[in-house]
Design a protein around this motif. Structure first.
Motif, PDB file in Angstrom:
ATOM      1  N   TYR A   1     -18.911 -11.447 -47.843  1.00 33.26           N
ATOM      2  CA  TYR A   1     -18.849 -12.177 -46.574  1.00 33.26           C
ATOM      3  C   TYR A   1     -19.399 -11.308 -45.436  1.00 33.26           C
ATOM      4  O   TYR A   1     -20.180 -11.771 -44.610  1.00 33.26           O
ATOM      5  N   ILE A   2     -18.991 -10.051 -45.391  1.00 33.22           N
ATOM      6  CA  ILE A   2     -19.459  -9.139 -44.342  1.00 33.22           C
ATOM      7  C   ILE A   2     -20.977  -8.954 -44.422  1.00 33.22           C
ATOM      8  O   ILE A   2     -21.663  -8.974 -43.398  1.00 33.22           O
ATOM      9  N   GLU A   3     -21.506  -8.811 -45.638  1.00 33.38           N
ATOM     10  CA  GLU A   3     -22.955  -8.641 -45.807  1.00 33.38           C
ATOM     11  C   GLU A   3     -23.722  -9.884 -45.394  1.00 33.38           C
ATOM     12  O   GLU A   3     -24.788  -9.792 -44.787  1.00 33.38           O
TER      13      GLU A   3
ATOM     14  N   PRO B   1     -22.957 -10.627 -40.877  1.00 33.12           N
ATOM     15  CA  PRO B   1     -22.664  -9.415 -40.094  1.00 33.12           C
ATOM     16  C   PRO B   1     -22.252  -9.707 -38.654  1.00 33.12           C
ATOM     17  O   PRO B   1     -21.452  -8.976 -38.077  1.00 33.12           O
TER      18      PRO B   1
ATOM     19  N   HIS C   1     -14.790 -10.287 -49.873  1.00 33.30           N
ATOM     20  CA  HIS C   1     -14.714  -9.754 -48.512  1.00 33.30           C
ATOM     21  C   HIS C   1     -16.009  -9.012 -48.171  1.00 33.30           C
ATOM     22  O   HIS C   1     -16.608  -9.235 -47.119  1.00 33.30           O
ATOM     23  N   ARG C   2     -16.433  -8.158 -49.082  1.00 29.60           N
ATOM     24  CA  ARG C   2     -17.664  -7.380 -48.882  1.00 29.60           C
ATOM     25  C   ARG C   2     -18.880  -8.305 -48.783  1.00 29.60           C
ATOM     26  O   ARG C   2     -19.742  -8.116 -47.920  1.00 29.60           O
TER      27      ARG C   2
ATOM     28  N   ARG D   1     -12.621  -3.346 -42.771  1.00 28.95           N
ATOM     29  CA  ARG D   1     -13.617  -2.985 -43.769  1.00 28.95           C
ATOM     30  C   ARG D   1     -12.975  -3.122 -45.149  1.00 28.95           C
ATOM     31  O   ARG D   1     -11.757  -2.938 -45.292  1.00 28.95           O
TER      32      ARG D   1
ATOM     33  N   SER E   1     -18.268 -11.028 -38.651  1.00 26.08           N
ATOM     34  CA  SER E   1     -17.273 -10.330 -39.463  1.00 26.08           C
ATOM     35  C   SER E   1     -16.642  -9.131 -38.763  1.00 26.08           C
ATOM     36  O   SER E   1     -15.912  -8.370 -39.382  1.00 26.08           O
TER      37      SER E   1
END
Length: 103
Positions: A79-81, A84, A76-77, A92, A87
């Motif tokens: 993918y967000i990075e 951006p 998840h982290r 969070r 997402s």
């Protein structure tokens, strides 16, 4: 269980990271569950990241619930990075609750 499996560094000073076994599984797990984070793959505008837990559990039955959770939160982290601008629909990573599996 040896130190690498227990999540400890192989030798003091050589490796500062922990849970090396999960790190080895991460790329494969990420490839399987990345589509669940994609906003275009949602259902009626709702993300499907909760299905990532099921996919990881089914494909890596040797992992316990904590390890499954750690892999999904890490994916998840990442993918967000990496995405951006795609997402904003996702909670969070620290907001993700643990999914309890019942057999």
């Amino acid at each position: 269980m040896d130190e690498a499996e227990a999540g400890s560094p192989a030798r003091k000073g050589d490796e500062r990271r922990h849970r090396l076994r999960l790190r080895l599984l991460f790329d494969g797990a990420y490839a399987m569950i990345e589509p669940f984070f994609d906003p275009d793959q949602g259902w009626a505008g709702q993300p499907l990241e909760h299905l990532a837990y099921r996919i990881v559990r089914e494909n890596f039955p040797e992992l316990n619930a904590e390890e499954v959770h750690l892999l999904v939160v890490a994916a998840h982290r990442v993918y967000i990075e990496r995405n951006p601008d795609r997402s904003g629909h996702l909670p969070r990573p620290e907001e993700l609750r643990r999914v309890v599996f019942r057999c």
